[in-house]
Design a protein around this motif. Sequence first.
Motif, PDB file in Angstrom:
ATOM      1  N   LEU A 218       0.749  -1.364  -0.029  1.00  0.00           N
ATOM      2  CA  LEU A 218      -0.041  -0.018   0.062  1.00  0.00           C
ATOM      3  C   LEU A 218       0.859   1.371  -0.011  1.00  0.00           C
ATOM      4  O   LEU A 218       0.823   2.219  -0.563  1.00  0.00           O
ATOM      5  N   LEU A 219       1.994   1.274   0.876  1.00  0.00           N
ATOM      6  CA  LEU A 219       2.857   2.278   0.961  1.00  0.00           C
ATOM      7  C   LEU A 219       3.462   2.670  -0.561  1.00  0.00           C
ATOM      8  O   LEU A 219       3.357   3.640  -1.015  1.00  0.00           O
ATOM      9  N   THR A 288       8.373  13.634   6.654  1.00  0.00           N
ATOM     10  CA  THR A 288       7.077  13.400   6.081  1.00  0.00           C
ATOM     11  C   THR A 288       5.896  13.779   6.774  1.00  0.00           C
ATOM     12  O   THR A 288       4.803  13.885   6.278  1.00  0.00           O
ATOM     13  N   TRP A 289       6.159  13.788   8.068  1.00  0.00           N
ATOM     14  CA  TRP A 289       5.139  14.135   9.034  1.00  0.00           C
ATOM     15  C   TRP A 289       4.940  15.697   9.485  1.00  0.00           C
ATOM     16  O   TRP A 289       4.085  16.527   9.384  1.00  0.00           O
ATOM     17  N   VAL A 290       6.364  16.155   9.705  1.00  0.00           N
ATOM     18  CA  VAL A 290       6.552  17.524  10.486  1.00  0.00           C
ATOM     19  C   VAL A 290       6.705  18.498   9.040  1.00  0.00           C
ATOM     20  O   VAL A 290       5.945  19.629   9.226  1.00  0.00           O
ATOM     21  N   TYR A 291       7.656  18.355   8.408  1.00  0.00           N
ATOM     22  CA  TYR A 291       8.216  19.314   7.356  1.00  0.00           C
ATOM     23  C   TYR A 291       6.914  19.707   6.428  1.00  0.00           C
ATOM     24  O   TYR A 291       6.756  20.932   6.085  1.00  0.00           O
ATOM     25  N   PRO A 292       6.168  18.541   5.814  1.00  0.00           N
ATOM     26  CA  PRO A 292       5.520  18.957   4.880  1.00  0.00           C
ATOM     27  C   PRO A 292       4.415  20.053   5.095  1.00  0.00           C
ATOM     28  O   PRO A 292       3.860  20.596   4.198  1.00  0.00           O
ATOM     29  N   VAL A 293       3.966  20.073   6.379  1.00  0.00           N
ATOM     30  CA  VAL A 293       2.867  21.007   6.709  1.00  0.00           C
ATOM     31  C   VAL A 293       3.432  22.321   6.753  1.00  0.00           C
ATOM     32  O   VAL A 293       2.336  23.329   6.928  1.00  0.00           O
ATOM     33  N   THR A 294       4.607  22.794   6.645  1.00  0.00           N
ATOM     34  CA  THR A 294       5.132  23.848   6.280  1.00  0.00           C
ATOM     35  C   THR A 294       5.062  24.341   4.818  1.00  0.00           C
ATOM     36  O   THR A 294       5.137  25.582   4.859  1.00  0.00           O
ATOM     37  N   ILE A 295       4.918  23.417   4.056  1.00  0.00           N
ATOM     38  CA  ILE A 295       4.581  23.766   2.616  1.00  0.00           C
ATOM     39  C   ILE A 295       3.166  23.868   2.402  1.00  0.00           C
ATOM     40  O   ILE A 295       2.643  24.675   1.527  1.00  0.00           O
ATOM     41  N   TYR A 296       2.467  22.927   2.847  1.00  0.00           N
ATOM     42  CA  TYR A 296       0.961  22.679   2.241  1.00  0.00           C
ATOM     43  C   TYR A 296       0.032  22.489   3.498  1.00  0.00           C
ATOM     44  O   TYR A 296       0.427  21.894   4.501  1.00  0.00           O
ATOM     45  N   GLU A 297      -1.440  22.568   3.375  1.00  0.00           N
ATOM     46  CA  GLU A 297      -2.162  22.059   4.417  1.00  0.00           C
ATOM     47  C   GLU A 297      -2.469  20.569   4.384  1.00  0.00           C
ATOM     48  O   GLU A 297      -2.386  20.149   3.306  1.00  0.00           O
ATOM     49  N   PRO A 298      -2.373  20.013   5.573  1.00  0.00           N
ATOM     50  CA  PRO A 298      -2.860  18.587   5.462  1.00  0.00           C
ATOM     51  C   PRO A 298      -3.907  18.011   4.866  1.00  0.00           C
ATOM     52  O   PRO A 298      -4.973  18.878   4.764  1.00  0.00           O
ATOM     53  N   PHE A 299      -3.569  16.866   4.356  1.00  0.00           N
ATOM     54  CA  PHE A 299      -4.909  16.338   3.507  1.00  0.00           C
ATOM     55  C   PHE A 299      -4.905  15.120   3.846  1.00  0.00           C
ATOM     56  O   PHE A 299      -4.143  14.355   4.413  1.00  0.00           O
ATOM     57  N   PHE A 300      -6.000  14.159   3.283  1.00  0.00           N
ATOM     58  CA  PHE A 300      -6.171  12.939   3.756  1.00  0.00           C
ATOM     59  C   PHE A 300      -4.908  11.914   3.258  1.00  0.00           C
ATOM     60  O   PHE A 300      -4.367  11.238   4.111  1.00  0.00           O
ATOM     61  N   GLY A 301      -4.252  12.235   2.045  1.00  0.00           N
ATOM     62  CA  GLY A 301      -3.159  11.207   1.274  1.00  0.00           C
ATOM     63  C   GLY A 301      -1.998  11.732   2.568  1.00  0.00           C
ATOM     64  O   GLY A 301      -1.104  10.734   2.803  1.00  0.00           O
ATOM     65  N   TYR A 302      -1.571  12.690   3.041  1.00  0.00           N
ATOM     66  CA  TYR A 302      -0.780  13.171   3.976  1.00  0.00           C
ATOM     67  C   TYR A 302      -0.889  12.337   5.222  1.00  0.00           C
ATOM     68  O   TYR A 302      -0.019  11.509   5.740  1.00  0.00           O
ATOM     69  N   TYR A 303      -2.006  11.978   5.635  1.00  0.00           N
ATOM     70  CA  TYR A 303      -2.706  11.318   6.991  1.00  0.00           C
ATOM     71  C   TYR A 303      -2.344   9.881   6.586  1.00  0.00           C
ATOM     72  O   TYR A 303      -1.957   9.142   7.492  1.00  0.00           O
ATOM     73  N   PHE A 304      -2.755   9.519   5.546  1.00  0.00           N
ATOM     74  CA  PHE A 304      -2.847   8.056   5.217  1.00  0.00           C
ATOM     75  C   PHE A 304      -1.393   7.619   4.983  1.00  0.00           C
ATOM     76  O   PHE A 304      -1.052   6.465   5.536  1.00  0.00           O
ATOM     77  N   PHE A 305      -0.608   8.397   4.127  1.00  0.00           N
ATOM     78  CA  PHE A 305       0.954   7.800   4.140  1.00  0.00           C
ATOM     79  C   PHE A 305       1.473   7.891   5.492  1.00  0.00           C
ATOM     80  O   PHE A 305       2.400   6.880   5.387  1.00  0.00           O
ATOM     81  N   ASN A 306       1.595   8.959   6.211  1.00  0.00           N
ATOM     82  CA  ASN A 306       2.040   8.479   7.320  1.00  0.00           C
ATOM     83  C   ASN A 306       1.533   7.586   8.378  1.00  0.00           C
ATOM     84  O   ASN A 306       2.205   7.186   9.288  1.00  0.00           O
ATOM     85  N   GLY A 307       0.190   7.408   8.307  1.00  0.00           N
ATOM     86  CA  GLY A 307      -0.365   6.283   9.023  1.00  0.00           C
ATOM     87  C   GLY A 307       0.396   4.866   8.721  1.00  0.00           C
ATOM     88  O   GLY A 307       0.890   4.056   9.640  1.00  0.00           O
ATOM     89  N   LEU A 308       0.524   4.642   7.450  1.00  0.00           N
ATOM     90  CA  LEU A 308       1.143   3.502   6.970  1.00  0.00           C
ATOM     91  C   LEU A 308       2.791   3.366   7.367  1.00  0.00           C
ATOM     92  O   LEU A 308       3.070   2.250   7.847  1.00  0.00           O
ATOM     93  N   LEU A 309       3.341   4.591   7.442  1.00  0.00           N
ATOM     94  CA  LEU A 309       4.574   4.680   8.112  1.00  0.00           C
ATOM     95  C   LEU A 309       4.668   4.393   9.773  1.00  0.00           C
ATOM     96  O   LEU A 309       5.620   3.541  10.154  1.00  0.00           O
TER      97      LEU A 309
END
Length: 382
Positions: A218-219, A288-309
Amino acid sequence: MMSELSEWFWQERLWFPKGLGWADLEDRDGRVYAKARDLWVALPIALVFLIVRQIFERTVATPLASLLGVKETTRLKAPHNPALESYYCNITKNPTQTSIASLCKQTGYSERQVQRWFRRRRNQDRPSLLKKFREASWRFTFYLLAFIAGLAALIDKPWLYELKEMWEGFPVLTLLPSQYWYYMIELGFYGSLLFSVASDVKRKDFKEQIVHHVATILLISFSWCVNYIRAGTLIMLVHDSSDYLLESAKMFNYAGWRNACNYIFIVFAAIFIVTRLVIFPFRIIYCTWVYPVTIYEPFFGYYFFNGLLMVLQCLHVFWAVLIIRIAVRFLTNNEKVDDERSDKDETDESEEEEEEVKKDMKKNGPVQNGHAVHNNNHSKTE
């Protein structure tokens, strides 16, 4: 119905940050981007891996096992007994003391004979040493080649050294040929592991292995679809960096090369802990968890990807506990390294059987099929 489900599944707000979408990943001006349909290529690759594995195990692993001195233990077959066979298949492979007493009455066997029958029957179902060696050889070969190939593909990439570079220009990141093949081969390999799981050696962590394979597939698939490819290549490299050492330690263990097995396992344990409990959570997951939110707003894919991690990280902690337990036991008591994931259904009891037969021979003379043989045409006794 299916069209509505497909439309909902692929809606942009689930897969992309606000303001971005599938149109941003359309090929243009000679620049190529990852597409979900590319993932179908992994299916034939998985089938090829299954075929190549069969050829490899017969033409490479089997001669190698002979060269390293992998020896099979002779296993005595349990004599045919319908009552015991029915109990073994339908109730349990490990009867309690009360059940043994009941089975003695049904079969006319002594308690010791019933215990011996179940021990031999369990041994018949266990994977052979050669099977385990061939499986470890195949995985060792793939993980080593995958690590070398991954390192070659990433050695000149800036995001290998500065992880924040993985988000530079996201999501409009051009797909490189090396990334394409690295992804498809890894995805195909884990697909082949999932296909062959029913026939592979089963261990205590069988369920955790299934979760790991599914989470990995899935990842890899999700990171491909939303162009998290730079992060994905780093994650695969980190995982491949230690796995080949574990498989090589298993190979030496099955061959009886205890010292080589022990010392390779200690090196593996050190690399596993550094890569899976330090680099993976505090470097990669951080980026993948902390830095991306400084670039764009969190979205479902962001949570799903980090959830798998995080699922993978929980499995890392689970395996790290087993690995550290084995390493401490070896370093403090100089005990041999054994795979703690091996359970009673995998561990061969043939040595115990041989010892018992030897005792019977000393006590009662020659032994045939586990029962002492007496002269004067007497019946077999325990």
